[in-house]
Design a protein around this motif. Structure first.
Motif, PDB file in Angstrom:
ATOM      1  N   MET A   1      70.897  24.210  49.114  1.00  0.00           N
ATOM      2  CA  MET A   1      70.509  24.074  47.711  1.00  0.00           C
ATOM      3  C   MET A   1      71.700  23.922  46.766  1.00  0.00           C
ATOM      4  SD  MET A   1      67.335  26.769  47.490  1.00  0.00           S
ATOM      5  CE  MET A   1      66.696  25.977  46.027  1.00  0.00           C
TER       6      MET A   1
ATOM      7  N   ASP B   1      67.695  21.500  40.046  1.00  0.00           N
ATOM      8  CA  ASP B   1      67.619  22.564  39.043  1.00  0.00           C
ATOM      9  C   ASP B   1      69.031  23.144  38.853  1.00  0.00           C
ATOM     10  OD1 ASP B   1      67.230  24.778  37.496  1.00  0.00           O
ATOM     11  OD2 ASP B   1      65.523  25.554  38.615  1.00  0.00           O
TER      12      ASP B   1
ATOM     13  N   GLY C   1      71.155  25.421  41.579  1.00  0.00           N
ATOM     14  CA  GLY C   1      72.389  24.884  42.137  1.00  0.00           C
ATOM     15  C   GLY C   1      73.578  25.781  41.865  1.00  0.00           C
TER      16      GLY C   1
ATOM     17  N   THR D   1      61.887  25.570  49.827  1.00  0.00           N
ATOM     18  CA  THR D   1      63.033  25.242  48.976  1.00  0.00           C
ATOM     19  C   THR D   1      63.339  23.751  48.978  1.00  0.00           C
ATOM     20  OG1 THR D   1      64.596  25.629  50.795  1.00  0.00           O
ATOM     21  CG2 THR D   1      64.047  27.517  49.391  1.00  0.00           C
TER      22      THR D   1
ATOM     23  N   ARG E   1      60.602  26.647  44.382  1.00  0.00           N
ATOM     24  CA  ARG E   1      61.909  26.701  45.028  1.00  0.00           C
ATOM     25  C   ARG E   1      62.687  27.941  44.578  1.00  0.00           C
ATOM     26  NH1 ARG E   1      62.320  21.500  42.967  1.00  0.00           N
ATOM     27  NH2 ARG E   1      64.306  21.970  41.944  1.00  0.00           N
TER      28      ARG E   1
ATOM     29  N   PRO F   1      63.067  19.680  48.146  1.00  0.00           N
ATOM     30  CA  PRO F   1      62.951  18.999  46.843  1.00  0.00           C
ATOM     31  C   PRO F   1      61.536  18.571  46.498  1.00  0.00           C
ATOM     32  CG  PRO F   1      63.961  17.558  48.479  1.00  0.00           C
ATOM     33  CD  PRO F   1      63.866  18.910  49.111  1.00  0.00           C
TER      34      PRO F   1
ATOM     35  N   ASP G   1      70.845  21.224  44.401  1.00  0.00           N
ATOM     36  CA  ASP G   1      69.476  21.246  43.896  1.00  0.00           C
ATOM     37  C   ASP G   1      69.430  20.657  42.487  1.00  0.00           C
ATOM     38  OD1 ASP G   1      66.711  22.776  44.645  1.00  0.00           O
ATOM     39  OD2 ASP G   1      67.036  22.738  42.475  1.00  0.00           O
TER      40      ASP G   1
END
Length: 503
Positions: free
Chosen positions: A449, A454, A458, A418, A427, A420, A452
């Motif tokens: 996360m 994304d 997130g 997971t 992930r 970055p 995150d």
């Protein structure tokens, strides 16, 4: 292009301007807007006049009087108006007051109809009626609004009249012009075939979806088009419901008039699966059942099922053909694997395992899905390795395969995926497994996360943290108090202040 809500909002704005004294013609301001604008205009004028304490400046305008809450004022406005906007007259045709409805229907008929005299223009000027030399064009413009009004208690009248006019069953125009006379007396005054054809062309190509559905339904009922034209419209239609109507009509036309290769080819070229499926079934009647093998690998399961049925009816074996496809590296495809899965059994698993190493990611994903659908086991180590596959679909299918045994993979190994430095789909797959695992592993991953890159990941992570039962995790001893405190401190940015104080 505006949405229906935006058209309605504009209609209310025009109504407000009218009542405040705007002298510009309402028909000009609403010209080109959808039927929702006219309906909203009517409702807004009635609402303002009903609840206003004084008399608004524009309340004496004929447009406002035609929408007045008092039915007697609406009826008087219809009687006094020489050139009324047909849209407002059509709305009054569905009025709750019988006298207003009858008057509005008479006015609408007088405006649209062609007077059966030699010097028609002079007669219409003598009666102070607006000119409507092309009634088909006028009726075409009214169809979307008539369809919106069709759901009202008295709104079905206009839709029925339009259907009758388009179908050529009787003279709509004569029935409106002389309401008391039998329609057969004026049958020569109905829309011509050319006018009806022009109306169908405009309505069937309209940007308004209910209008296209109406045109398709009426055209299919009255036999307006031949099989090839019906099939062409089915293949090019964007709305699935309308496409189904055109398809059923095309099949009925072919059943009545015999096979038509052009119509069948048009159905097979459609982007909608139900239309292509109808084309596949029509191959049998056309004597082209051998072409069923070309559709065994269609992207839609419904079409593949029709192709298998047709091939069996023709004495063929879909299993043998699909088996040859999946074992040929040069011809195998993702849809071939999906088709093979639909006829395969567990004993065919050895044919699918080698496809997990196919260079095409779509084939690898389809093979994983087929193995899972057949109930066959893929080793955890293989699935964990496939989580890192460059294809997002393969990673997703690997996560689905591990989800039922999410507690078996090492949580730290999943958490590492997971980070970055991994692609978003990797992930996402690892986080999905950690959420399926639950407990402190899910909490750690969610806290990590929350930021995150994304947005989907997130959002899911923050939602998990916000709804997490921290006290239950502490009571179950899944994590040390110090670790939970550190996680809680990191999660403070998304937690409610009162909730955080309580924790």
């Amino acid at each position: 292009m505006w949405s229906a809500a935006e058209h309605a909002s504009y209609g209310r704005t025009v109504a407000g301007g009218l009542l405040e004294g705007d002298l510009s013609p309402v028909a000009g301001r609403l010209l080109g807007n959808g039927p929702e604008a006219w309906i909203a205009f009517d409702e807004e004028v009635r609402r303002v006049l009903r609840f206003s304490h004084g008399t608004p400046e524009g309340a004496r305008r004929l447009e406002a009087r035609l929408c007045h809450p008092d039915g007697r004022i609406r009826e008087a406005a219809l009687a006094a108006w020489r050139r009324p906007p047909l849209e407002l007259v059509l709305i009054r045709c569905a009025d709750r007051v019988p006298q207003v409805r009858r008057r509005a229907r008479r006015v609408l008929g007088q405006v649209v109809a062609q007077h059966p005299v030699r010097n028609r223009d002079r007669a219409r000027r003598a009666l102070n009626l607006p000119m409507a030399d092309d009634p088909a064009r006028v009726l075409t413009a009214l169809v979307p609004l008539a369809l919106r009004l069709g759901g009202r208690a008295h709104g079905g009248w206009a839709v029925e009249q339009l259907e009758a006019a388009l179908s050529g069953r009787y003279s709509l125009l004569a029935a409106w012009w002389r309401p008391g006379l039998a329609s057969t007396t004026w049958s020569w005054n109905s829309l011509t075939a050319r006018q009806r054809e022009g109306m169908f062309e405009h309505l069937a190509d309209s940007a308004d979806r209910p209008t296209r559905r109406f045109a398709a339904r009426v055209a299919a009922a009255c036999g307006q088009y031949g099989a090839q034209e019906l099939a062409r419209r089915a293949a090019t239609e964007r709305d699935p419901v309308t496409a189904r109507t055109w398809t059923d009509a095309a099949l009925a036309a072919m059943a009545a008039g015999g096979p038509d290769d052009g119509a069948v080819d048009a159905l097979l070229a459609s982007r909608f699966a139900p239309v292509r499926a109808a084309g596949v079934t029509a191959l049998r009647r056309a004597g082209r059942a051998a072409e069923a093998v070309d559709h065994l690998t269609d992207r839609a399961g419904r079409v593949r099922a029709c192709a298998r049925w047709l091939l069996r009816q023709d004495g063929g074996d879909p299993y043998a053909y699909l088996c040859a496809l999946v074992t040929d590296p040069e011809r195998v495809s993702a849809y071939a694997v999906k088709g093979f899965r639909e006829v395969a059994e567990q004993a065919d698993g050895p044919l699918l395992y080698p496809l997990l190493h196919d260079p095409d990611g779509a084939v690898r994903a389809a093979a994983l899905a087929a193995l899972r659908g057949l109930g066959l086991v893929v080793e955890d180590a293989v699935l964990l390795a496939l989580l890192e596959d460059p294809s997002a679909s393969v990673s997703r299918e690997a996560a689905l395969g591990l989800l039922r045994v999410a507690e078996r993979p090492d949580a730290d190994a999943l958490a590492d995926r997971t980070g970055p430095e991994w692609p978003a789909h990797t992930r996402r797959a690892a986080f999905r497994l950690l959420r399926g695992r639950g407990g402190s592993a899910e909490l750690r991953a969610s806290v990590a996360m929350m930021t995150d890159p994304d947005p989907v990941l997130g959002r899911y992570a923050r939602s998990t943290v916000i709804n997490w039962n921290w006290l239950s995790t502490l009571g179950e001893g899944e994590a040390h108090r110090a670790e939970l405190g550190a996680l809680l401190a990191r999660a403070a940015q998304v937690l409610d202040v009162r909730h955080l104080r309580l924790l």
